[in-house]
Write an enzyme that holds these catalytic residues in place. Structure first.
Site, PDB file in Angstrom:
ATOM      1  N   ASP A  70       0.821  -1.203   0.000  1.00  0.00           N
ATOM      2  CA  ASP A  70       0.000   0.000   0.000  1.00  0.00           C
ATOM      3  C   ASP A  70       0.857   1.256   0.000  1.00  0.00           C
ATOM      4  O   ASP A  70       2.053   1.207   0.276  1.00  0.00           O
ATOM      5  CB  ASP A  70      -0.967   0.010   1.208  1.00  0.00           C
ATOM      6  CG  ASP A  70      -0.337  -0.563   2.481  1.00  0.00           C
ATOM      7  OD1 ASP A  70       0.912  -0.548   2.593  1.00  0.00           O
ATOM      8  OD2 ASP A  70      -1.079  -1.010   3.359  1.00  0.00           O
ATOM      9  N   ASN A 139      -7.507  -3.237  14.388  1.00  0.00           N
ATOM     10  CA  ASN A 139      -8.875  -3.598  13.999  1.00  0.00           C
ATOM     11  C   ASN A 139      -8.885  -4.765  13.011  1.00  0.00           C
ATOM     12  O   ASN A 139      -9.860  -4.973  12.307  1.00  0.00           O
ATOM     13  CB  ASN A 139      -9.591  -2.377  13.405  1.00  0.00           C
ATOM     14  CG  ASN A 139      -8.914  -1.864  12.138  1.00  0.00           C
ATOM     15  OD1 ASN A 139      -7.919  -2.437  11.679  1.00  0.00           O
ATOM     16  ND2 ASN A 139      -9.434  -0.797  11.562  1.00  0.00           N
ATOM     17  N   HIS A 141      -7.171  -5.068  10.272  1.00  0.00           N
ATOM     18  CA  HIS A 141      -6.970  -4.789   8.848  1.00  0.00           C
ATOM     19  C   HIS A 141      -5.693  -5.472   8.363  1.00  0.00           C
ATOM     20  O   HIS A 141      -4.766  -5.705   9.150  1.00  0.00           O
ATOM     21  CB  HIS A 141      -6.982  -3.285   8.543  1.00  0.00           C
ATOM     22  CG  HIS A 141      -5.796  -2.494   9.012  1.00  0.00           C
ATOM     23  ND1 HIS A 141      -5.915  -1.241   9.572  1.00  0.00           N
ATOM     24  CD2 HIS A 141      -4.462  -2.742   8.997  1.00  0.00           C
ATOM     25  CE1 HIS A 141      -4.721  -0.767   9.863  1.00  0.00           C
ATOM     26  NE2 HIS A 141      -3.818  -1.666   9.538  1.00  0.00           N
ATOM     27  N   GLU A 146      -9.755  -2.191   5.487  1.00  0.00           N
ATOM     28  CA  GLU A 146     -10.383  -1.947   6.778  1.00  0.00           C
ATOM     29  C   GLU A 146     -11.626  -2.821   6.922  1.00  0.00           C
ATOM     30  O   GLU A 146     -12.158  -3.317   5.924  1.00  0.00           O
ATOM     31  CB  GLU A 146     -10.779  -0.462   6.861  1.00  0.00           C
ATOM     32  CG  GLU A 146      -9.622   0.517   6.664  1.00  0.00           C
ATOM     33  CD  GLU A 146      -8.732   0.652   7.894  1.00  0.00           C
ATOM     34  OE1 GLU A 146      -8.703  -0.253   8.746  1.00  0.00           O
ATOM     35  OE2 GLU A 146      -8.048   1.693   8.003  1.00  0.00           O
TER      36      GLU A 146
HETATM   37  C1  F6R Z   1       1.543  -1.609   6.155  1.00  0.00           C
HETATM   38  C2  F6R Z   1       0.230  -2.203   6.251  1.00  0.00           C
HETATM   39  C3  F6R Z   1      -0.553  -2.219   7.533  1.00  0.00           C
HETATM   40  C4  F6R Z   1       0.275  -2.607   8.756  1.00  0.00           C
HETATM   41  C5  F6R Z   1      -0.591  -2.607  10.005  1.00  0.00           C
HETATM   42  C6  F6R Z   1       0.224  -2.888  11.252  1.00  0.00           C
HETATM   43  O1  F6R Z   1       2.040  -1.710   4.835  1.00  0.00           O
HETATM   44  O2  F6R Z   1      -0.238  -2.661   5.274  1.00  0.00           O
HETATM   45  O3  F6R Z   1      -1.627  -3.108   7.387  1.00  0.00           O
HETATM   46  O4  F6R Z   1       0.832  -3.878   8.553  1.00  0.00           O
HETATM   47  O5  F6R Z   1      -1.222  -1.366  10.136  1.00  0.00           O
HETATM   48  O6  F6R Z   1       1.100  -1.845  11.478  1.00  0.00           O
HETATM   49  P1  F6R Z   1       2.252  -1.933  12.586  1.00  0.00           P
HETATM   50  O7  F6R Z   1       3.185  -3.012  12.120  1.00  0.00           O
HETATM   51  O8  F6R Z   1       2.899  -0.579  12.558  1.00  0.00           O
HETATM   52  O9  F6R Z   1       1.592  -2.256  13.866  1.00  0.00           O
END
Ligand code: F6R
Length: 243
Positions: A70, A139, A141, A146
């Site tokens: 992303d 959450n 995701h 989401e």
């Molecule tokens: C990042 C991504 C997000 C993260 C998720 C966890 O490219 O796609 O889904 O993997 O938000 O983030 P952290 O590792 O910072 O807790």
């Protein structure tokens, strides 16, 4: 029934070592592997471990291709908070990967639909993702998919939820946290031949429980991984505490 392979470790360093070993095994068995990569805090130590393997001449990325999950919309590619910058600072600048082999969505594309179609077609053209690295949101995701009423398919532009904005805005000290991102869809992600998901800390415990023990539902995007045949989840004790 397919079961997710769950491994629980005492330290973040042990998680990173295991993930890096799995990635190294993939690259050694197929030097032109296609890796799907995540940003965020979870994979940082894994990327450090890969850099160390490269420095020790144990591993080369010269024929590896990467696709990031992303990218934020409407911030310059070289902004200090873009995922392009994060990946270069955290991994790409320190290994022998070729710049032309690293791929990101263009979050500034005028035609986001065309950009998403381009990205997904390129993944296919490269033979699909061999090994996907994932983190998980509080959450549940994955990438920026989401909680929603249906599982997404290909890449698309998404509005970030308040929960995600809250979790990520700590990084945006000098500029506004973006509200939109381009992200691979859930169906894209599940096309990867194998998947490693990393999660640390008690904030992730509920998401991990719902992902593994709950029903498969788009309100828990990561729960789709229950239907994939090759998923390994690497956790610390806190993230695994509700299992
Ligand atoms: C990042 C991504 C997000 C993260 C998720 C966890 O490219 O796609 O889904 O993997 O938000 O983030 P952290 O590792 O910072 O807790």
């Amino acid at each position: 029934m397919i079961t997710i392979n769950i491994k629980v470790f005492d330290t973040k360093e042990q998680i990173a070592k295991e993930a890096a070993q799995m990635i190294a095994t993939q690259i050694k068995s197929k030097p032109d592997s296609v890796l799907g990569l995540a940003t965020g805090a979870s994979p940082i130590l894994t990327y450090e471990a890969l850099i160390e393997m490269y420095k020790q001449n144990e591993l080369s990325f010269k024929d590896v291709t990467t696709f990031n999950l992303d990218e934020y919309c409407n911030i310059p590619k070289n902004d200090k908070n873009s995922y392009y910058t994060f990946m270069h600072e955290t991994l790409f600048n320190h290994i022998d990967i070729k710049e032309e082999n690293v791929n990101f969505h263009d979050g500034n594309a005028a035609d986001t639909e065309a950009e998403c179609a381009r990205y997904d077609a390129l993944v296919e053209e490269k033979g699909g993702v061999d090994l996907q690295i994932l983190g998980i949101g509080n959450n549940a995701h994955i990438a920026f998919n989401e909680p929603s009423d249906e599982f997404s398919k290909g890449s698309y532009k998404t509005k970030l939820t308040d929960s995600t904005i809250e979790a990520n805005k700590i990084y945006f000290t000098e500029s506004e946290m973006p509200q939109y991102a381009l992200t691979m869809g859930v169906e894209n992600i599940c096309k990867a031949k194998s998947i490693i998901l990393l999660a640390m800390g008690e904030k992730k415990a509920k998401a991990i429980k719902n992902m593994i023990k709950g029903e498969i539902t788009p309100s828990v995007p990561a729960s789709i991984l229950q239907s994939h045949s090759d998923v390994t989840v690497l956790l610390d004790k806190e993230a695994a505490s509700l299992l």
